[in-house]
Scaffold this motif. Structure first.
Motif, short mmCIF file in Angstrom:
data_model
loop_
_atom_site.label_atom_id
_atom_site.label_comp_id
_atom_site.label_asym_id
_atom_site.label_seq_id
_atom_site.Cartn_x
_atom_site.Cartn_y
_atom_site.Cartn_z
N LYS A 124 0.82 -1.22 0.00
CA LYS A 124 0.00 0.00 0.00
C LYS A 124 0.85 1.26 0.00
O LYS A 124 0.36 2.33 -0.35
CB LYS A 124 -0.95 0.00 1.20
CG LYS A 124 -2.09 -0.99 1.04
CD LYS A 124 -3.02 -0.97 2.24
CE LYS A 124 -4.13 -2.00 2.05
NZ LYS A 124 -5.04 -2.06 3.21
N GLN A 125 2.11 1.14 0.38
CA GLN A 125 3.01 2.30 0.37
C GLN A 125 3.56 2.59 -1.04
O GLN A 125 4.11 3.64 -1.29
CB GLN A 125 4.17 2.08 1.34
CG GLN A 125 3.75 2.11 2.79
CD GLN A 125 4.93 1.83 3.71
OE1 GLN A 125 6.08 2.05 3.36
NE2 GLN A 125 4.63 1.34 4.90
N LEU A 126 3.39 1.63 -1.94
CA LEU A 126 3.86 1.80 -3.31
C LEU A 126 2.95 2.77 -4.06
O LEU A 126 1.77 2.90 -3.74
CB LEU A 126 3.86 0.46 -4.04
CG LEU A 126 4.79 -0.63 -3.52
CD1 LEU A 126 4.52 -1.93 -4.26
CD2 LEU A 126 6.23 -0.22 -3.67
N PRO A 127 3.48 3.43 -5.09
CA PRO A 127 2.62 4.24 -5.96
C PRO A 127 1.53 3.35 -6.58
O PRO A 127 1.74 2.15 -6.79
CB PRO A 127 3.57 4.76 -7.03
CG PRO A 127 4.94 4.67 -6.42
CD PRO A 127 4.89 3.51 -5.47
N GLY A 128 0.38 3.93 -6.85
CA GLY A 128 -0.78 3.18 -7.36
C GLY A 128 -0.49 2.31 -8.56
O GLY A 128 -0.93 1.16 -8.63
N GLN A 129 0.29 2.81 -9.53
CA GLN A 129 0.58 2.03 -10.73
C GLN A 129 1.40 0.79 -10.39
O GLN A 129 1.20 -0.27 -10.97
CB GLN A 129 1.33 2.89 -11.75
CG GLN A 129 0.52 4.04 -12.29
CD GLN A 129 1.34 4.96 -13.17
OE1 GLN A 129 2.55 5.07 -13.03
NE2 GLN A 129 0.68 5.66 -14.08
N GLN A 130 2.32 0.93 -9.45
CA GLN A 130 3.13 -0.22 -9.05
C GLN A 130 2.30 -1.21 -8.25
O GLN A 130 2.48 -2.42 -8.39
CB GLN A 130 4.34 0.25 -8.24
CG GLN A 130 5.36 0.99 -9.07
CD GLN A 130 6.53 1.50 -8.25
OE1 GLN A 130 6.59 1.34 -7.04
NE2 GLN A 130 7.47 2.15 -8.92
N GLN A 131 1.38 -0.71 -7.42
CA GLN A 131 0.50 -1.60 -6.65
C GLN A 131 -0.28 -2.50 -7.58
O GLN A 131 -0.37 -3.72 -7.36
CB GLN A 131 -0.49 -0.78 -5.81
CG GLN A 131 0.07 -0.15 -4.58
CD GLN A 131 -1.01 0.54 -3.77
OE1 GLN A 131 -2.13 0.05 -3.67
NE2 GLN A 131 -0.66 1.68 -3.19
N VAL A 132 -0.86 -1.93 -8.60
CA VAL A 132 -1.68 -2.69 -9.54
C VAL A 132 -0.84 -3.79 -10.20
O VAL A 132 -1.27 -4.95 -10.28
CB VAL A 132 -2.32 -1.77 -10.60
CG1 VAL A 132 -2.99 -2.57 -11.69
CG2 VAL A 132 -3.33 -0.83 -9.95
N VAL A 133 0.35 -3.44 -10.67
CA VAL A 133 1.21 -4.42 -11.35
C VAL A 133 1.60 -5.54 -10.38
O VAL A 133 1.52 -6.72 -10.73
CB VAL A 133 2.46 -3.74 -11.95
CG1 VAL A 133 3.44 -4.77 -12.48
CG2 VAL A 133 2.05 -2.79 -13.08
N VAL A 134 1.99 -5.19 -9.16
CA VAL A 134 2.38 -6.20 -8.16
C VAL A 134 1.22 -7.14 -7.87
O VAL A 134 1.38 -8.36 -7.84
CB VAL A 134 2.88 -5.52 -6.86
CG1 VAL A 134 2.95 -6.50 -5.71
CG2 VAL A 134 4.23 -4.88 -7.10
N ARG A 135 0.06 -6.58 -7.67
CA ARG A 135 -1.09 -7.41 -7.32
C ARG A 135 -1.52 -8.30 -8.48
O ARG A 135 -1.88 -9.46 -8.28
CB ARG A 135 -2.22 -6.53 -6.82
CG ARG A 135 -1.89 -5.96 -5.45
CD ARG A 135 -2.96 -5.12 -4.89
NE ARG A 135 -2.63 -4.75 -3.53
CZ ARG A 135 -2.90 -3.58 -2.98
NH1 ARG A 135 -3.53 -2.66 -3.67
NH2 ARG A 135 -2.56 -3.33 -1.75
N LEU A 136 -1.50 -7.77 -9.69
CA LEU A 136 -1.86 -8.61 -10.84
C LEU A 136 -0.84 -9.73 -11.03
O LEU A 136 -1.20 -10.86 -11.32
CB LEU A 136 -1.95 -7.76 -12.12
CG LEU A 136 -3.16 -6.84 -12.22
CD1 LEU A 136 -3.04 -5.95 -13.45
CD2 LEU A 136 -4.45 -7.61 -12.26
#
Length: 180
Positions: A124-136
């Protein structure tokens, strides 16, 4: 200039295929620029211009006032561009909802709660775009290519976001004494 367009449109309506070639030569770059101005992606803009030509060819017979060709055709390009933006927005919303569902699933597991909490907080501390990529990539098991297609970004951008996210997570986890 306007009269030239009027004549070309009339000739095409009467069956002269060469008139269409002249119209395309004159207007195609203008259509590409208009689409690019809206979607900010050169390849997509070219596709939109091509799709717009198909609509124009199919419907040019319905154009009664040939002097309105330019504004009529640009309106088609504009509409196609907005359609693309709407579809892309819906895809992003779908991806976002999927990610939120996955977060919910991950959060419901009881085992290793402490580590999971630290990982979730770190993500959750990551920027939004990185969060999405990590989660996918990690929760959905999407390939890099699937992520790039889903998010409408290049594979290189996907790799870069995943790499940068991993590096930031390493730093965050190291700070919390959870070395990888």
């Amino acid at each position: 200039m306007q009269k030239e367009d009027d004549i070309l449109v009339l000739e095409f309506q009467l069956g002269n295929k060469k008139a269409l070639a002249s119209l395309v030569k004159k207007w195609h770059l203008i259509f590409c620029k208009k689409a690019y101005w809206l979607v900010k992606d050169a390849d997509v803009a070219k596709d939109i211009a091509q799709e717009s030509w198909q609509v124009i060819i199919d419907k040019i017979e319905t154009l009664n006032d040939v002097s309105r060709f330019g504004s009529w055709a640009l309106r088609i390009v504009y509409s196609k561009s907005l359609d693309h933006l709407r579809i892309r927005s819906k895809e992003r919303l779908r991806v976002s909802n999927t990610v939120e569902q996955q977060i919910g699933i991950v959060e419901t597991y009881k085992e290793n709660n402490t580590l999971k909490e630290v990982l979730l907080k770190a993500v959750k501390q990551l920027p939004g775009q990185q969060q999405v990529v990590v989660r996918l990539f990690y929760t959905q098991s999407y390939s890099l290519k699937e992520i790039s297609e889903t998010l409408s970004i290049s594979v290189g951008t996907t790799k870069s976001r995943l790499y940068n996210a991993r590096e930031k997570l390493k730093l965050i986890l190291k700070y919390h004494n959870y070395e990888t």
